[in-house]
Design a protein around this motif. Structure first.
Motif, PDB file in Angstrom:
ATOM      1  N   LEU A  32       0.830  -1.198   0.000  1.00  0.00           N
ATOM      2  CA  LEU A  32       0.000   0.000   0.000  1.00  0.00           C
ATOM      3  C   LEU A  32       0.868   1.254   0.000  1.00  0.00           C
ATOM      4  O   LEU A  32       0.621   2.202  -0.751  1.00  0.00           O
ATOM      5  CB  LEU A  32      -0.940  -0.011   1.212  1.00  0.00           C
ATOM      6  CG  LEU A  32      -1.867   1.176   1.371  1.00  0.00           C
ATOM      7  CD1 LEU A  32      -2.757   1.369   0.147  1.00  0.00           C
ATOM      8  CD2 LEU A  32      -2.720   1.009   2.623  1.00  0.00           C
ATOM      9  N   HIS A  33       1.910   1.266   0.821  1.00  0.00           N
ATOM     10  CA  HIS A  33       2.820   2.412   0.873  1.00  0.00           C
ATOM     11  C   HIS A  33       3.470   2.632  -0.491  1.00  0.00           C
ATOM     12  O   HIS A  33       3.564   3.764  -0.968  1.00  0.00           O
ATOM     13  CB  HIS A  33       3.883   2.198   1.957  1.00  0.00           C
ATOM     14  CG  HIS A  33       4.685   3.423   2.245  1.00  0.00           C
ATOM     15  ND1 HIS A  33       5.734   3.827   1.452  1.00  0.00           N
ATOM     16  CD2 HIS A  33       4.578   4.344   3.231  1.00  0.00           C
ATOM     17  CE1 HIS A  33       6.252   4.937   1.945  1.00  0.00           C
ATOM     18  NE2 HIS A  33       5.561   5.276   3.022  1.00  0.00           N
ATOM     19  N   ALA A  34       3.910   1.565  -1.129  1.00  0.00           N
ATOM     20  CA  ALA A  34       4.552   1.679  -2.441  1.00  0.00           C
ATOM     21  C   ALA A  34       3.591   2.260  -3.479  1.00  0.00           C
ATOM     22  O   ALA A  34       3.989   3.105  -4.295  1.00  0.00           O
ATOM     23  CB  ALA A  34       5.076   0.321  -2.892  1.00  0.00           C
ATOM     24  N   LEU A  35       2.337   1.818  -3.443  1.00  0.00           N
ATOM     25  CA  LEU A  35       1.341   2.346  -4.385  1.00  0.00           C
ATOM     26  C   LEU A  35       1.116   3.842  -4.162  1.00  0.00           C
ATOM     27  O   LEU A  35       1.070   4.625  -5.118  1.00  0.00           O
ATOM     28  CB  LEU A  35       0.015   1.606  -4.228  1.00  0.00           C
ATOM     29  CG  LEU A  35      -0.024   0.185  -4.758  1.00  0.00           C
ATOM     30  CD1 LEU A  35      -1.311  -0.508  -4.300  1.00  0.00           C
ATOM     31  CD2 LEU A  35       0.072   0.189  -6.269  1.00  0.00           C
ATOM     32  N   LEU A  36       0.959   4.240  -2.911  1.00  0.00           N
ATOM     33  CA  LEU A  36       0.735   5.652  -2.603  1.00  0.00           C
ATOM     34  C   LEU A  36       1.963   6.493  -2.938  1.00  0.00           C
ATOM     35  O   LEU A  36       1.846   7.558  -3.543  1.00  0.00           O
ATOM     36  CB  LEU A  36       0.345   5.811  -1.130  1.00  0.00           C
ATOM     37  CG  LEU A  36      -1.039   5.280  -0.772  1.00  0.00           C
ATOM     38  CD1 LEU A  36      -1.194   5.178   0.740  1.00  0.00           C
ATOM     39  CD2 LEU A  36      -2.128   6.163  -1.372  1.00  0.00           C
ATOM     40  N   VAL A  42       2.550  11.008   0.542  1.00  0.00           N
ATOM     41  CA  VAL A  42       3.270  10.739   1.782  1.00  0.00           C
ATOM     42  C   VAL A  42       2.234  10.249   2.785  1.00  0.00           C
ATOM     43  O   VAL A  42       1.149  10.833   2.902  1.00  0.00           O
ATOM     44  CB  VAL A  42       3.970  12.014   2.307  1.00  0.00           C
ATOM     45  CG1 VAL A  42       4.603  11.777   3.654  1.00  0.00           C
ATOM     46  CG2 VAL A  42       4.988  12.506   1.292  1.00  0.00           C
ATOM     47  N   VAL A  43       2.556   9.175   3.508  1.00  0.00           N
ATOM     48  CA  VAL A  43       1.640   8.613   4.504  1.00  0.00           C
ATOM     49  C   VAL A  43       1.972   9.196   5.869  1.00  0.00           C
ATOM     50  O   VAL A  43       3.141   9.273   6.259  1.00  0.00           O
ATOM     51  CB  VAL A  43       1.740   7.066   4.527  1.00  0.00           C
ATOM     52  CG1 VAL A  43       0.861   6.488   5.621  1.00  0.00           C
ATOM     53  CG2 VAL A  43       1.357   6.494   3.167  1.00  0.00           C
ATOM     54  N   ARG A  44       0.918   9.571   6.600  1.00  0.00           N
ATOM     55  CA  ARG A  44       1.078  10.139   7.942  1.00  0.00           C
ATOM     56  C   ARG A  44       0.066   9.488   8.884  1.00  0.00           C
ATOM     57  O   ARG A  44      -1.029   9.131   8.467  1.00  0.00           O
ATOM     58  CB  ARG A  44       0.842  11.650   7.905  1.00  0.00           C
ATOM     59  CG  ARG A  44       1.814  12.369   7.003  1.00  0.00           C
ATOM     60  CD  ARG A  44       1.437  13.833   6.825  1.00  0.00           C
ATOM     61  NE  ARG A  44       2.304  14.492   5.887  1.00  0.00           N
ATOM     62  CZ  ARG A  44       3.499  14.996   6.193  1.00  0.00           C
ATOM     63  NH1 ARG A  44       3.949  14.943   7.425  1.00  0.00           N
ATOM     64  NH2 ARG A  44       4.222  15.585   5.261  1.00  0.00           N
ATOM     65  N   ASP A  45       0.443   9.356  10.131  1.00  0.00           N
ATOM     66  CA  ASP A  45      -0.462   8.868  11.171  1.00  0.00           C
ATOM     67  C   ASP A  45      -1.421  10.007  11.508  1.00  0.00           C
ATOM     68  O   ASP A  45      -0.983  11.133  11.734  1.00  0.00           O
ATOM     69  CB  ASP A  45       0.360   8.465  12.397  1.00  0.00           C
ATOM     70  CG  ASP A  45      -0.451   7.838  13.504  1.00  0.00           C
ATOM     71  OD1 ASP A  45      -1.626   8.212  13.692  1.00  0.00           O
ATOM     72  OD2 ASP A  45       0.091   6.968  14.192  1.00  0.00           O
ATOM     73  N   LEU A  46      -2.710   9.736  11.533  1.00  0.00           N
ATOM     74  CA  LEU A  46      -3.670  10.811  11.841  1.00  0.00           C
ATOM     75  C   LEU A  46      -3.465  11.398  13.227  1.00  0.00           C
ATOM     76  O   LEU A  46      -3.794  12.561  13.465  1.00  0.00           O
ATOM     77  CB  LEU A  46      -5.106  10.299  11.718  1.00  0.00           C
ATOM     78  CG  LEU A  46      -5.727  10.389  10.343  1.00  0.00           C
ATOM     79  CD1 LEU A  46      -7.158   9.855  10.371  1.00  0.00           C
ATOM     80  CD2 LEU A  46      -5.722  11.794   9.799  1.00  0.00           C
ATOM     81  N   ARG A  47      -2.911  10.614  14.156  1.00  0.00           N
ATOM     82  CA  ARG A  47      -2.669  11.138  15.507  1.00  0.00           C
ATOM     83  C   ARG A  47      -1.463  12.054  15.555  1.00  0.00           C
ATOM     84  O   ARG A  47      -1.347  12.886  16.464  1.00  0.00           O
ATOM     85  CB  ARG A  47      -2.469   9.984  16.494  1.00  0.00           C
ATOM     86  CG  ARG A  47      -3.704   9.126  16.673  1.00  0.00           C
ATOM     87  CD  ARG A  47      -3.441   7.965  17.593  1.00  0.00           C
ATOM     88  NE  ARG A  47      -2.310   7.202  17.055  1.00  0.00           N
ATOM     89  CZ  ARG A  47      -1.608   6.314  17.738  1.00  0.00           C
ATOM     90  NH1 ARG A  47      -1.890   6.071  18.986  1.00  0.00           N
ATOM     91  NH2 ARG A  47      -0.618   5.665  17.177  1.00  0.00           N
ATOM     92  N   LEU A  53       5.552   8.938   7.482  1.00  0.00           N
ATOM     93  CA  LEU A  53       5.949   7.563   7.770  1.00  0.00           C
ATOM     94  C   LEU A  53       6.574   6.934   6.540  1.00  0.00           C
ATOM     95  O   LEU A  53       5.940   6.874   5.482  1.00  0.00           O
ATOM     96  CB  LEU A  53       4.730   6.731   8.191  1.00  0.00           C
ATOM     97  CG  LEU A  53       3.963   7.201   9.421  1.00  0.00           C
ATOM     98  CD1 LEU A  53       2.712   6.356   9.611  1.00  0.00           C
ATOM     99  CD2 LEU A  53       4.851   7.133  10.648  1.00  0.00           C
ATOM    100  N   ASP A  54       7.806   6.453   6.684  1.00  0.00           N
ATOM    101  CA  ASP A  54       8.376   5.690   5.582  1.00  0.00           C
ATOM    102  C   ASP A  54       7.737   4.305   5.591  1.00  0.00           C
ATOM    103  O   ASP A  54       6.920   3.988   6.458  1.00  0.00           O
ATOM    104  CB  ASP A  54       9.902   5.621   5.688  1.00  0.00           C
ATOM    105  CG  ASP A  54      10.413   4.945   6.958  1.00  0.00           C
ATOM    106  OD1 ASP A  54       9.647   4.190   7.614  1.00  0.00           O
ATOM    107  OD2 ASP A  54      11.580   5.159   7.297  1.00  0.00           O
TER     108      ASP A  54
END
Length: 75
Positions: A32-36, A42-47, A53-54
């Motif tokens: 999922l990270h690779a697709l995004l 860039v993926v981030r924790d909502l909190r 996040l790598d």
């Protein structure tokens, strides 16, 4: 989650909306990270949205709610 991102690849590349999503399957998070990331997200924790996040930190995160964005200001 991955099938949704794959299916929306044209939309994501054209309009780059922020994506709030839930991910509970740690085993599939690397894909999922690779697709995004491939779409410029860039993926981030909502909190803690100020921290990107790598792939490794995303895969190991105990959180289940995330933000994917191409715009760091919206985080």
């Amino acid at each position: 989650e991955t099938s949704v991102i794959k299916g929306a690849s044209t939309l994501l590349s054209q309009s780059t909306p922020d994506i709030i999503f839930e991910s509970n399957d740690g085993a599939r998070r690397s894909e999922l990270h690779a697709l995004l990331a491939g779409q410029g997200y860039v993926v981030r924790d909502l909190r803690q949205p100020e921290t990107a996040l790598d792939a490794e930190r995303f895969a190991g995160s105990p959180s289940s709610n995330f933000l994917a964005t191409v715009n760091p200001v919206s985080a």
